[in-house]
Write a protein that holds these residues in place. Sequence first.
Motif, PDB file in Angstrom:
ATOM      1  N   ALA A  18      39.222   8.234 -23.071  1.00 55.49           N
ATOM      2  CA  ALA A  18      40.023   8.732 -24.196  1.00 55.49           C
ATOM      3  C   ALA A  18      39.314   9.851 -24.946  1.00 55.49           C
ATOM      4  O   ALA A  18      39.962  10.734 -25.512  1.00 55.49           O
ATOM      5  CB  ALA A  18      40.350   7.589 -25.148  1.00 55.49           C
TER       6      ALA A  18
ATOM      7  N   THR B 259      45.751  11.229 -15.873  1.00 56.38           N
ATOM      8  CA  THR B 259      47.138  11.703 -15.912  1.00 56.38           C
ATOM      9  C   THR B 259      47.597  12.121 -14.524  1.00 56.38           C
ATOM     10  O   THR B 259      48.719  11.833 -14.116  1.00 56.38           O
ATOM     11  CB  THR B 259      47.284  12.872 -16.912  1.00 56.38           C
TER      12      THR B 259
ATOM     13  N   ASP C  50      48.407   9.058 -12.522  1.00 57.47           N
ATOM     14  CA  ASP C  50      49.450   8.221 -13.101  1.00 57.47           C
ATOM     15  C   ASP C  50      50.785   8.543 -12.448  1.00 57.47           C
ATOM     16  O   ASP C  50      51.291   9.656 -12.538  1.00 57.47           O
ATOM     17  CB  ASP C  50      49.508   8.466 -14.610  1.00 57.47           C
TER      18      ASP C  50
ATOM     19  N   THR D 216      52.780  10.319 -17.429  1.00 53.41           N
ATOM     20  CA  THR D 216      52.556  10.109 -18.858  1.00 53.41           C
ATOM     21  C   THR D 216      52.143  11.412 -19.523  1.00 53.41           C
ATOM     22  O   THR D 216      51.381  12.190 -18.976  1.00 53.41           O
ATOM     23  CB  THR D 216      51.454   9.057 -19.067  1.00 53.41           C
ATOM     24  N   ASP D 217      52.647  11.643 -20.715  1.00 50.03           N
ATOM     25  CA  ASP D 217      52.283  12.812 -21.509  1.00 50.03           C
ATOM     26  C   ASP D 217      50.790  12.721 -21.840  1.00 50.03           C
ATOM     27  O   ASP D 217      50.353  11.751 -22.461  1.00 50.03           O
ATOM     28  CB  ASP D 217      53.122  12.811 -22.784  1.00 50.03           C
TER      29      ASP D 217
ATOM     30  N   SER E 108      49.008  14.005 -24.058  1.00 49.28           N
ATOM     31  CA  SER E 108      48.694  13.886 -25.485  1.00 49.28           C
ATOM     32  C   SER E 108      48.797  12.437 -25.968  1.00 49.28           C
ATOM     33  O   SER E 108      48.240  12.082 -27.006  1.00 49.28           O
ATOM     34  CB  SER E 108      49.599  14.793 -26.314  1.00 49.28           C
ATOM     35  N   LYS E 109      49.502  11.606 -25.225  1.00 47.46           N
ATOM     36  CA  LYS E 109      49.661  10.190 -25.585  1.00 47.46           C
ATOM     37  C   LYS E 109      48.570   9.315 -24.971  1.00 47.46           C
ATOM     38  O   LYS E 109      48.414   8.159 -25.340  1.00 47.46           O
ATOM     39  CB  LYS E 109      51.023   9.666 -25.114  1.00 47.46           C
ATOM     40  N   MET E 110      47.804   9.855 -24.029  1.00 45.29           N
ATOM     41  CA  MET E 110      46.824   9.060 -23.300  1.00 45.29           C
ATOM     42  C   MET E 110      45.758   8.425 -24.188  1.00 45.29           C
ATOM     43  O   MET E 110      45.472   7.241 -24.020  1.00 45.29           O
ATOM     44  CB  MET E 110      46.184   9.878 -22.181  1.00 45.29           C
TER      45      MET E 110
ATOM     46  N   GLU F 113      45.842   7.309 -27.179  1.00 50.29           N
ATOM     47  CA  GLU F 113      46.435   6.162 -27.881  1.00 50.29           C
ATOM     48  C   GLU F 113      46.685   5.001 -26.914  1.00 50.29           C
ATOM     49  O   GLU F 113      46.394   3.844 -27.225  1.00 50.29           O
ATOM     50  CB  GLU F 113      47.748   6.597 -28.535  1.00 50.29           C
ATOM     51  N   LEU F 114      47.203   5.315 -25.736  1.00 50.94           N
ATOM     52  CA  LEU F 114      47.465   4.273 -24.743  1.00 50.94           C
ATOM     53  C   LEU F 114      46.167   3.638 -24.248  1.00 50.94           C
ATOM     54  O   LEU F 114      46.081   2.415 -24.080  1.00 50.94           O
ATOM     55  CB  LEU F 114      48.241   4.866 -23.556  1.00 50.94           C
TER      56      LEU F 114
END
Length: 133
Positions: free
Chosen positions: A57, A67, A70, A74-75, A77-79, A81-82
């Motif tokens: 992260a 990404t 994946d 998945t976006d 920019s969201k990685m 947080e996930l």
Amino acid sequence: MAAFTYDLSTTIGKTRLFCTDTFQADYVFTDAELQVFLDTFGSSPMLAAAFALDNIAADASKIAVITKNDNQSTDPSKMPELLAARAKTLRSLAGSDPAFVAATMTAVVANAPDVIFTTDDTDTDTLGSMSGW
């Protein structure tokens, strides 16, 4: 030590499974790096994987690899947080792992002071306050 192995009968393999670093063609961590995480966190694959996810992260190049691998697109920019949410889940699960609990207790006992501080003040019920000293 090999750069990449994925054998679920080993702690490195389990760590790879928990942090989803299972693609040999595009792995994120070497076996040696995962072993350092394991050594640092009492050989707990869940805690080592949580730390690995925290490292991913915090590193944009590692997020790019994740990404790319994946299948859900998945976006990026969201990685972070996930990944943080997954790391939190692993830490929670590791807290109930008997091996982790045993390793933690061993570390606590090994690092305990040789004198337990208490109070000699009979007017208080608060042990360790040293108010009577």
